[in-house]
Design a protein around this motif. Structure first.
Motif: not given
Length: 276
Positions: A39-63
């Motif tokens: 699921v990691l590639p989906i999450t990484q792409k989503a984080i990149e797009a989501f963070s453009k709309m919510h720039k002050d949100v910090s998201i960490s992900v591990d696989g």
């Protein structure tokens, strides 16, 4: 301000109680995601797009694997657990015993694809042949129509949801051969197979690239239409798990983003099968 995106593979992340997240302003909060490398590639792409709309949100992900992600959501050390398998009954019991109220969310569909080195002349294989190769009863490529070479079996380790699904659907809950080389991630399987002409492994469809060759299974190619229709024999759901007792607004917004039109387009971009 640049988006605060922390992408760390198999990283150990410790966070405070999730209840703290719901008491702060949206811009001060973090979302922690752990689990499946599928699921990691989906999450990484989503984080990149989501963070453009919510720039002050910090998201960490591990696989670190589905099992580790599920353990983390039960223990309260992650907001979202990515998993390429459904939670087991004993995991649900542990969650209940700890007072967690776990919600299962299907975010995409996937295929598990057997892969070989591009120089391997084989182009197709049956489910029975795969079982024989991975349980060790077939040890030479000539037994399945390939060259007279010893088969090098590459498998995921037991913490992997991909391994567990393969174990159920291909091995029929039998044991993988003790000769198998165990790898911790889809990416590691790709690298290992790409560097060994005698090797065979299995990966999530989203990890396919030109360094390895996919084998048709039971004469069905691993394509998005075949996966979506269910024709491909080794297809599955991909999950995100959350604890509704401490489901922060940020985590909820991120999950809803993935389930929405833009997020599902990113699912397809990542090489997986969208829900719609």
């Amino acid at each position: 301000m640049r988006p605060k995106i922390l992408l760390c593979i198999a990283a150990a992340v410790t966070v405070a109680s999730m209840s703290v997240f719901t008491t702060r302003a949206f811009s001060d909060n973090k979302v922690v995601i752990k689990g499946s490398t599928t699921v990691l590639p989906i999450t990484q792409k989503a984080i990149e797009a989501f963070s453009k709309m919510h720039k002050d949100v910090s998201i960490s992900v591990d696989g670190s694997g589905s099992g580790n992600g599920i353990k983390a959501i039960i223990d309260g050390t992650t907001d979202i657990a990515n998993s390429s398998r459904a939670m087991k009954d004993n995991e649900k019991t542990k969650a209940s015993d700890k007072g967690a109220r776990i919600k299962e969310i299907v975010c995409a569909f996937d295929m598990i694809v057997p892969v070989v080195h591009p120089k391997n002349p084989l182009s197709k294989i049956s489910m029975d042949q795969l079982k024989g190769i991975f349980d060790g009863s077939i040890t030479n490529w000539k037994e399945v129509g390939g060259p007279d070479e010893t088969i090098v079996v590459i498998s995921r380790d037991t913490s992997s949801g991909t391994y567990e699904y393969w174990n159920e659907e291909v091995l029929k809950k039998g044991d993988v051969t003790p000769r198998a080389q165990l790898q911790a991630s889809n990416g590691a399987v790709v690298t290992t197979v790409a560097n060994n002409p005698k090797a065979i492994g299995y990966i999530g469809f989203g990890y396919m690239n030109s360094s390895v060759k996919a084998l048709d299974v039971n004469n069905v190619k691993a394509t998005l239409p075949n996966g979506k229709s269910g024709r491909y024999p080794i297809s599955r759901k991909l999950y995100m798990y959350v604890n509704e007792k401490n489901y922060s607004p940020q985590a909820r917004a991120f999950v809803q983003f993935i389930l929405g039109r833009q997020g599902q387009a990113l699912v397809k971009d990542a090489g997986y099968i969208p829900l719609r």
